[in-house]
Design an enzyme around this catalytic site. Sequence first.
Site, PDB file in Angstrom:
ATOM      1  N   ASP A 163      12.399  -9.853  21.900  1.00 50.14           N
ATOM      2  CA  ASP A 163      11.802 -10.449  20.358  1.00 50.14           C
ATOM      3  C   ASP A 163       9.809 -10.992  20.235  1.00 50.14           C
ATOM      4  OD1 ASP A 163      14.351  -9.800  19.826  1.00 50.14           O
ATOM      5  OD2 ASP A 163      15.110 -12.375  21.351  1.00 50.14           O
TER       6      ASP A 163
ATOM      7  N   GLU B  22      19.432  -9.187  11.022  1.00 52.36           N
ATOM      8  CA  GLU B  22      18.294 -10.775  11.666  1.00 52.36           C
ATOM      9  C   GLU B  22      17.344 -10.797  11.637  1.00 52.36           C
ATOM     10  OE1 GLU B  22      20.777 -10.636  15.594  1.00 52.36           O
ATOM     11  OE2 GLU B  22      19.845  -8.791  16.131  1.00 52.36           O
TER      12      GLU B  22
HETATM   13  O1  FUB Z   1      17.002 -11.738  21.599  1.00 54.36           O
HETATM   14  C1  FUB Z   1      18.600 -12.760  21.623  1.00 54.36           C
HETATM   15  C2  FUB Z   1      18.771 -11.817  19.928  1.00 54.36           C
HETATM   16  O2  FUB Z   1      18.457  -9.863  19.605  1.00 54.36           O
HETATM   17  C3  FUB Z   1      17.590 -12.181  19.110  1.00 54.36           C
HETATM   18  O3  FUB Z   1      17.275 -13.109  18.446  1.00 54.36           O
HETATM   19  C4  FUB Z   1      18.000 -11.078  17.677  1.00 54.36           C
HETATM   20  O4  FUB Z   1      17.271 -10.790  16.973  1.00 54.36           O
HETATM   21  C5  FUB Z   1      17.561  -9.677  18.878  1.00 54.36           C
HETATM   22  O5  FUB Z   1      17.163  -9.593  18.982  1.00 54.36           O
END
Ligand code: FUB
Length: 439
Positions: free
Chosen positions: A33, A204
């Site tokens: 991320d 997301e």
């Molecule tokens: O790293 C955990 C989660 O996986 C993140 O918050 C999302 O965006 C995905 O990358």
Amino acid sequence: MKNHYWLGLLAVCVTSGHMEAQNPVIRDQFTADPTARVFNGKMYLYPSHDIPSPVERLKEWFCMGDYHVFSSENLTDWTDHGVIIDQNDVPWVQPDSYSMWAPDCVYKDGTYYFYFPSTPKGEGRRGFAVGVATGKHPEGPFTPLEQPIEGVSGIDPCVMFDTEGKAYLFWSGGGIRMARLKDNMTELDSEPQTVKGLPEGFKEGPFAFERNGKYYLTFPWVEDKTETLAYAMSDQPMGPYTFKGKIMEQSPTGCWTNHHSIVEYNGQWYLFYHHNDYSPEFDKRRSTRIDSLSFNDDGTIRPVRPTLRGVGITDARKPVQIDRYSEITPGASIAYLDPDHKFEGWKTVLESENASIRYNRIDFGTTPAREITVRVKSPAGGRLKIGLSGLPDFTMKVPRSDQWILVTHPVSSAPTGLHDLTVSLESGNGTELDWVTWK
Ligand code: FUB
């Protein structure tokens, strides 16, 4: 890097928190991320920190207990500034919940604001809240606020400033949500709303930014099986946004998540994203990559093809890891040096005659290089053709060896400046290369 000389060099680099890299850019720990921000003329990287889970319930899931920050001036050499926030130092976070997911960090009026999601304390509490920690320097120390931001339930916070300097918080939680932030940067200034105009399908990881008066909302999006990176544009920070398409396709290897940030540095735009390079068998252990990104004249984003070579210029006097190639031909492949210790990195395998690998942008500086050293293992023995762009090729003999050895050869072309390297196999099927360097 098993040779003692280079192990010594590596030890010096690691103890000073210093790493040099192509893709993935951080080579001693997982970094997912990746949020990149430019502060004080330097690139700062705020990733989340995947770890093998110490608790049974997260053995097959994301597991992150703290955040590190990294910085670089050339996108090649990275300094790890260490842990800036630990889950158990945040008053509102459930201890040992290991859910310090994707963060962001922005600067306003003398203060750095670090935003992060996690599981709030409380019996049976579910879901995520988003907290803020503040500091006076981009590498910390950061002090977490007592409580998370009221009214925000979700993950993946991102802060965007509009052309007037007003801040907006984006996050994901049942779609992509947004609200204005108060000037204190720690409270909402409007009711949260779901961003409209985005495509159907799971989304997301919003990353929003402004460029030339246009607002970009970019996000991981599942169009088919796994996450692509996609985006929408608007003339207003709060929309309406118009979907524009994909920036990066889903990964052919099946890594389910992607997550990114987009930032301009010294006149070039970059896409930071992640992939499970060091954990091919389990996609919840990810690593940061960087590739260049560019825009069309109308402001739309050109699709980015993921590369191993990544960005930046490589110093010819350091080991050049040519397995992070720019181009590879049939008969050449890459493999882990030690499949049980993947952070040791990769090697190039030249299976058959004429197989070759190219590595672009090596800097020889102003002092002509006089000899090349290759770390090589060639059970059959053979000959390598070494080509530097714009200079005559030469061949070097590689002795038969079942172990890694260093082979040195004079370089009569005395290279200076920038060159692309091509290494091809003239003979000696199955010759393996670890790295190449010049003196
Ligand atoms: O790293 C955990 C989660 O996986 C993140 O918050 C999302 O965006 C995905 O990358």
